[in-house]
Design a protein around this motif. Structure first.
Motif, mmCIF file in Angstrom:
data_model
loop_
_atom_site.group_PDB
_atom_site.id
_atom_site.type_symbol
_atom_site.label_atom_id
_atom_site.label_comp_id
_atom_site.label_asym_id
_atom_site.label_seq_id
_atom_site.Cartn_x
_atom_site.Cartn_y
_atom_site.Cartn_z
ATOM 1 N N PRO A 153 0.824 -1.211 0.000
ATOM 2 C CA PRO A 153 0.000 0.000 0.000
ATOM 3 C C PRO A 153 0.857 1.259 0.000
ATOM 4 N N GLY A 154 0.399 2.252 -0.744
ATOM 5 C CA GLY A 154 1.135 3.508 -0.821
ATOM 6 C C GLY A 154 0.513 4.418 -1.859
ATOM 7 N N ASN A 155 1.150 5.562 -2.068
ATOM 8 C CA ASN A 155 0.663 6.551 -3.016
ATOM 9 C C ASN A 155 1.438 6.448 -4.325
ATOM 10 N N PHE A 183 -3.069 8.458 -6.871
ATOM 11 C CA PHE A 183 -4.032 7.617 -6.172
ATOM 12 C C PHE A 183 -3.309 6.811 -5.105
ATOM 13 N N SER A 184 -4.085 6.182 -4.247
ATOM 14 C CA SER A 184 -3.535 5.282 -3.225
ATOM 15 C C SER A 184 -3.855 3.845 -3.611
ATOM 16 N N TRP A 185 -2.834 3.003 -3.536
ATOM 17 C CA TRP A 185 -3.031 1.566 -3.755
ATOM 18 C C TRP A 185 -3.363 0.954 -2.397
ATOM 19 N N VAL A 186 -4.544 0.321 -2.324
ATOM 20 C CA VAL A 186 -5.030 -0.201 -1.044
ATOM 21 C C VAL A 186 -4.689 -1.670 -0.877
ATOM 22 N N GLY A 187 -4.950 -2.480 -1.895
ATOM 23 C CA GLY A 187 -4.669 -3.901 -1.758
ATOM 24 C C GLY A 187 -5.080 -4.687 -2.989
ATOM 25 N N VAL A 213 -1.230 -0.610 -17.390
ATOM 26 C CA VAL A 213 -1.092 0.712 -16.779
ATOM 27 C C VAL A 213 0.217 0.751 -16.009
ATOM 28 N N TRP A 214 1.065 1.721 -16.331
ATOM 29 C CA TRP A 214 2.353 1.860 -15.640
ATOM 30 C C TRP A 214 2.260 2.979 -14.604
ATOM 31 N N VAL A 215 2.844 2.710 -13.438
ATOM 32 C CA VAL A 215 2.774 3.668 -12.337
ATOM 33 C C VAL A 215 4.162 3.882 -11.744
ATOM 34 N N ALA A 216 4.279 4.960 -10.995
ATOM 35 C CA ALA A 216 5.508 5.255 -10.260
ATOM 36 C C ALA A 216 5.122 5.762 -8.887
ATOM 37 N N ALA A 217 6.011 5.585 -7.925
ATOM 38 C CA ALA A 217 5.740 6.067 -6.584
ATOM 39 C C ALA A 217 5.554 7.580 -6.625
ATOM 40 N N ALA A 218 4.509 8.070 -5.953
ATOM 41 C CA ALA A 218 4.247 9.501 -5.911
ATOM 42 C C ALA A 218 5.271 10.185 -5.031
ATOM 43 N N LYS A 219 5.716 11.349 -5.446
ATOM 44 C CA LYS A 219 6.688 12.096 -4.657
ATOM 45 C C LYS A 219 6.029 12.692 -3.424
ATOM 46 N N ALA A 220 6.733 12.676 -2.339
ATOM 47 C CA ALA A 220 6.198 13.216 -1.083
ATOM 48 C C ALA A 220 5.830 14.676 -1.258
ATOM 49 N N GLY A 221 4.694 15.037 -0.705
ATOM 50 C CA GLY A 221 4.256 16.420 -0.755
ATOM 51 C C GLY A 221 3.455 16.784 -1.977
ATOM 52 N N LYS A 222 3.315 15.804 -2.938
ATOM 53 C CA LYS A 222 2.537 16.063 -4.140
ATOM 54 C C LYS A 222 1.104 15.579 -3.939
ATOM 55 N N ASN A 223 0.155 16.332 -4.423
ATOM 56 C CA ASN A 223 -1.256 15.957 -4.315
ATOM 57 C C ASN A 223 -1.779 15.514 -5.674
#
Length: 223
Positions: A153-155, A183-187, A213-223
């Motif tokens: 789980p994470g953003n 978005f947040s990945w829940v499970g 769909v390709w994703v990357a970890a969201a940077k801290a502080g970004k909305n």
């Protein structure tokens, strides 16, 4: 040697399939181009005769240097047209691939240079894909992973999507899951769907979509 629209389509399709990590054989081209196996056999024969592809003993089809140059030119034009349609004409991101497929063969070199001068060549297309060939290995080197491979789980930020499935693009748009969305990945669920949270809404995404769909970890502080 005359380079027909048909030849251009074959060569670009080979490059696109490679960028999706596929080993290209005749059946791959039949599936991607929605044409019959006999038609593909004839098309492959012409491309091989013209020195634009080589075919290995197991049927693997690869571009030669001249074939790669033609494919890259079409990919670049396609990319520019998609950007023109969204950035200049405001067309929705999920519609521009089909439109660019129709226009890419008609663009002159003069008009292409005008587009380059206006838009530049470094920006991603509306689907988050870089200009030219881009393999899964290239994407992983940038820290991207397919959504179906997320384990913790994470953003995350949606960075790129497979652009050749209009129905899938419309589905993602209906969920506001467009390139750049965070978005947040829940499970992960028993039925292989993944649960996401986006703008306060809970979304369920099936494996066939999550794989493309390709994703990357969201940077801290970004909305």
């Amino acid at each position: 040697m005359k380079i027909t629209i048909s030849k251009e389509d074959y060569l670009k399709t080979i490059a696109e399939a490679e960028s999706e990590g596929e080993t290209v054989i005749a059946a791959t081209l039949a599936r991607w181009l929605h044409i019959s196996p006999p038609a593909v056999t004839a098309g492959v024969h012409r491309l091989k005769r013209d020195g634009l592809i080589r075919v290995g003993k197991e049927g693997r089809i690869q571009l030669t240097l001249p074939g790669r140059e033609i494919a890259d030119r079409l990919l670049n034009r396609h990319h520019l047209i998609e950007r023109m349609l969204t950035e200049i004409f405001g067309m929705e991101w999920y519609k521009v691939h089909d439109e660019a497929e129709r226009l890419e063969h008609a663009v002159s070199e003069d008009f292409e240079q005008k587009l380059i001068a206006m838009l530049g060549t470094t920006k991603d297309c509306p689907h988050g894909n870089v200009v030219g060939s881009d393999t899964p290995q290239d994407r992983r080197k940038r820290g991207w992973i397919p959504l179906d491979e997320v384990q913790t789980p994470g953003n995350f930020r949606l960075v790129s999507v497979y652009e050749r499935d209009r129905l899938m693009l419309e589905f993602l748009e209906s969920l506001k899951l467009r390139p750049g969305a965070q978005f947040s990945w829940v499970g992960r669920n028993y039925d292989e769907t993944v649960t996401l949270q986006l703008d306060g809404q809970t979304l369920q995404i099936g494996a066939p979509v999550a794989r493309r769909v390709w994703v990357a970890a969201a940077k801290a502080g970004k909305n």
